[in-house]
Design a protein around this motif. Structure first.
Motif, short mmCIF file in Angstrom:
data_model
loop_
_atom_site.label_atom_id
_atom_site.label_comp_id
_atom_site.label_asym_id
_atom_site.label_seq_id
_atom_site.Cartn_x
_atom_site.Cartn_y
_atom_site.Cartn_z
N SER B 179 0.84 -1.21 0.00
CA SER B 179 0.00 0.00 0.00
C SER B 179 0.87 1.25 0.00
O SER B 179 0.67 2.18 -0.78
N TYR B 180 1.86 1.27 0.88
CA TYR B 180 2.70 2.47 0.97
C TYR B 180 3.63 2.59 -0.23
O TYR B 180 3.99 3.70 -0.62
N MET B 181 4.01 1.45 -0.82
CA MET B 181 4.81 1.54 -2.04
C MET B 181 4.02 2.24 -3.13
O MET B 181 4.55 3.04 -3.90
N ALA B 182 2.74 1.92 -3.17
CA ALA B 182 1.89 2.57 -4.17
C ALA B 182 1.74 4.05 -3.87
O ALA B 182 1.47 4.86 -4.77
N MET B 183 1.90 4.41 -2.61
CA MET B 183 1.70 5.80 -2.22
C MET B 183 3.00 6.61 -2.15
O MET B 183 3.00 7.74 -1.67
N VAL B 184 4.08 6.03 -2.62
CA VAL B 184 5.37 6.73 -2.62
C VAL B 184 5.28 8.12 -3.27
O VAL B 184 5.80 9.09 -2.73
N PRO B 185 4.60 8.25 -4.42
CA PRO B 185 4.52 9.59 -5.02
C PRO B 185 3.77 10.60 -4.16
O PRO B 185 3.85 11.80 -4.41
N LEU B 186 3.02 10.12 -3.18
CA LEU B 186 2.31 11.05 -2.31
C LEU B 186 3.08 11.29 -1.01
O LEU B 186 3.06 12.39 -0.47
N ILE B 187 3.76 10.26 -0.52
CA ILE B 187 4.43 10.37 0.78
C ILE B 187 5.75 11.14 0.66
O ILE B 187 6.06 11.98 1.50
N GLN B 188 6.50 10.86 -0.38
CA GLN B 188 7.87 11.38 -0.42
C GLN B 188 8.03 12.87 -0.76
O GLN B 188 8.83 13.55 -0.11
N PRO B 189 7.30 13.40 -1.75
CA PRO B 189 7.60 14.78 -2.16
C PRO B 189 7.59 15.83 -1.04
O PRO B 189 8.50 16.66 -0.98
N PRO B 190 6.62 15.82 -0.11
CA PRO B 190 6.67 16.84 0.94
C PRO B 190 7.94 16.75 1.79
O PRO B 190 8.52 17.78 2.14
N ILE B 191 8.38 15.52 2.06
CA ILE B 191 9.59 15.35 2.87
C ILE B 191 10.80 15.83 2.07
O ILE B 191 11.71 16.48 2.61
#
Lengths: 319, 382
Positions: B179-191
């Motif tokens: 699930s989180y792998m799929a959400m990498v484009p959402l999780i990573q950019p702000p950080i």
């Protein structure tokens, strides 16, 4: 930007919303506190030694703990359920092996017996804690340090007085009952191993990096050498010694060597210039008294011209 | 047959041979969970290759009385139990997936810039931070390690380690990881934006050197020697990974390489997804731990991203040719999503700055790093 956060929050909310009812499953509350790794020792009697075989907490493979005594006879060693002796102040995760109830018989009443408990699983920081229900603090540290045994295992040598405070039955009756278990501090182990293993990942990848950098340098050097050799083999034959004084006679130094087209152009220009000065006749392609640069240039140009004549008839193919 | 006998027969059929009377609230809840993951896979295109079979596995296994995950009286495993037993429990499928991944991977960017391996190591920070965090919540050491590895963003590694250390958490861990792998484009950019300045995001890196075929061919052998010597516990994963890559780079077994990349990979993915999904039966899955695992999984990804970028910042203190810190986030091994995220963020700062190949280095290093971390954990519990 806002939409991005909104999208992330929306997906997280969706997952949380779907899984949140799990909080309200009352049977689920048992899952966190349950002792999923409870060691279940099996005992093997070999001569005077009793060996406990068990898979301790935080391990996937079994270990052996040997129990022995020099005085009396080691009549029994049993595993004790954690919950039966558990007190509120103790963390069962620190007792990775099990609790053991060791019984020694046939000793003179009131005398002392020496119990040896050894295992390669014990470390220098392992402590042996004892239990006595008659004491105010039921669990206490024996204070005995591990020694290295003959087989490189670490061992506790515990001297217990029949009827003394370490004798759990509390009576000088010729029988000693020693209840306790080896203890390793959980957090010091967890944090220690964490640092070591994180550092270990760096070490492994650093080694790989060094290996790859070294291999890379070797390959780059090899390729450079191959390129140099290829370049040299594509150069014209070495000019005759008589012409070596000419300024263009440095094709053997690759760094200063002009490319083949430039050489051809210069050679042709020189040739035409010299031919014009000496004769008005057409240039003889077979003439052999020219130097190798000139010949190389002429052959190149003629080959280029020849392609025009080799073009297939009645086609528009470009060459 | 009398009416009474008929009524008894019908009642008997209804109560013992149909699932309806046995359907519990937990079953319904898990069926809904399965449908949500099917929705995410089909409608949102989130890791559909894994989430679709996992979702269907959750969905179907939670119908009562289904002979899917149990054993017959003769001890023969039911259908999905057989996939699980021989594929997952025997640790075959994760290794076969690594074989396929190896056959699909071009290590060129990593070989051209081996320094990025350090980023792959730094990006494992979250694995170890989460490991400690979960211990505070009463997880055992083995469970903590299996949850921690989620941040490595490597599905097969997560499944492999969890199967070894905490098989009862397999469903939750695999689901969180994918699930989180799929959400990498959402999780990573702000950080990434938070941890870098605009100038740092604009750093241009020198074009990578061309790596020869011979060098690529030798890489799997060199890597196997070093990794397996240092962490023997990771030999099944790394061995298959490097074997797959050797088949690819050798060029002499194109048929085998193609099979490993395509047909074999697809087959095991189907069985893996179904098996993992089928472990999430209401009676074993419905407790606090999956919830905590999802929470820690997110923290894990965040800290791993942080760790990767931080590592680049630290490396830049010592390097003459600075690296763009955006490639640090690619140290989590979600290949190639996280590399793509680095590239896209780089383009936002400088439309002419192409980071994709530079980011592939730490991305591949992340695969090796997470496998190394898994190996460390396995060795710890041996």
């Amino acid at each position: 930007m806002i939409s991005h956060y909104f999208r992330l929050a929306r997906i997280l909310c969706l997952i949380v919303a779907v899984l949140s009812p799990l909080f309200f499953q009352h049977e689920s509350l048992a899952a966190i506190g349950e002792d999923a790794e409870k060691p279940v020792p099996e005992f093997i009697h070999t001569g005077k030694t009793i060996t406990a075989k068990l898979i301790p907490r935080a391990k996937s493979t079994s270990i052996l703990i040997d129990f022995n005594t020099a005085q009396g006879s080691l009549s029994d060693v049993k595993g004790v359920e954690y919950e039966t002796l558990r007190t509120p102040d103790m963390d069962i995760k620190e007792f990775k092996s099990s609790f053991f109830d060791v019984t020694i018989d046939d000793i003179p009443p009131g005398s002392e017996a020496e119990i040896t408990i050894s295992s390669s699983f014990f470390t220098v920081s392992t402590e042996y804690w004892l239990y006595n229900s008659k004491k105010p603090a039921k669990w206490f540290n024996s204070g005995i340090k591990t020694k290295t045994g003959t087989d490189n295992s670490n061992q506790f040598v515990i001297r217990v007085m029949d009827g003394g405070e370490w004798d759990s039955d509390g009576m000088a009756d010729g029988r000693i009952q020693l209840i306790g278990g080896p203890k390793d501090y959980f957090w010091s182990y967890a944090l220690g191993t964490l640092v070591v293993r994180f550092f270990g990942v760096f070490v492994v990848l650093s080694m790989l990096m060094i290996g790859m950098l070294s291999a890379g340098q070797i390959f780059v050097a090899l390729e450079k050498r191959q390129k140099r050799l290829a370049l040299l083999s594509s150069q014209p034959t070495k000019p005759e010694p008589a012409h070596q004084t000419e300024p263009l006679n440095s094709p053997n130094t690759p760094s200063s060597a002009p490319d083949a087209d430039t050489v051809a152009a210069i050679a042709m220009a020189l040739h035409l210039h010299l031919a014009h000065r000496t004769s008005h006749n057409t240039v003889d392609a077979q003439k052999t008294d020219q130097n190798s640069w000139v010949q190389y240039g002429r052959v190149g140009i003629q080959n280029a011209r020849l392609q025009t004549f080799k073009r297939p008839v009645n086609t528009n193919d470009k060459l | 047959m009398s009416w009474e006998q008929l009524a008894e027969l019908i009642r008997s059929i209804l109560f013992t041979q149909t699932g309806i009377p046995h359907l519990s609230g937990g079953n319904v809840l898990m069926i809904v969970v399965g449908l949500v993951f099917l929705y995410l896979a089909i409608a949102k295109d989130y890791e559909p290759l894994l989430l679709l079979p996992i979702g269907f596995g959750i969905f179907i296994v939670n119908f009562p009385l289904t002979p899917l995950m149990g054993f017959t009286e003769q001890g023969t495993p039911d259908l999905i139990r057989a996939f699980y037993k021989y594929g997952v429990e025997w640790e075959i499928i994760p290794c076969v997936i690594f074989l396929g991944l190896g056959a699909m991977t071009d290590f060129g960017p990593l070989i051209a810039n081996p320094k990025t391996l350090i980023i792959g190591a730094g990006a494992q920070l979250g694995v170890f931070v989460t490991y400690i965090g979960t211990l505070f919540f009463g997880f055992t050491l083995k469970e903590a390690a299996s949850v921690g590895i989620i941040g490595g963003a490597d599905g097969p590694t997560t499944i492999y380690l969890t199967t070894k250390l905490a098989p009862h958490l397999l469903g939750a861990n695999a689901l969180a990881a994918y699930s989180y792998m799929a959400m990498v484009p959402l999780i990573q950019p702000p950080i990434m934006r938070w941890m870098t300045t605009l100038d740092q995001r604009r750093i241009r890196m020198r074009q990578l050197r061309i790596v020869s075929a011979r060098e690529k061919l030798l890489f799997p052998l060199i890597a196997t020697v070093l990794i397996v010597l240092l962490i023997p516990a990771v030999a099944p994963l790394m061995g298959m990974f490097m074997f797959g890559n050797l088949m690819r780079e050798s060029g002499v077994v194109k048929r085998l390489s193609d099979t490993a990349q395509n047909a074999l990979m697809n087959i095991v993915t189907i069985f893996l997804g179904l098996s993992v999904g089928a472990t999430m039966q209401a009676e074993v899955f419905l407790n606090w731990k999956p919830m905590l695992i999802f929470a820690f999984g997110l923290l894990d990804f965040v800290v791993c991203t942080f760790g990767g970028i931080l590592t680049v910042h630290i490396m830049n203190l010592f390097l003459k040719e600075k690296m763009n810190p955006l490639i640090g986030s690619a140290g989590v091994s979600a290949v190639p999503m996280s590399a793509r995220v680095s590239h896209v963020e780089g383009l936002k700062a400088d439309p002419d700055n192409w980071l994709i190949m530079h980011a592939m280095g730490p991305n591949l290093a992340g695969v090796i790093g997470s496998a190394a971390a898994a190996g460390m954990f396995i060795a710890m519990f041996q």
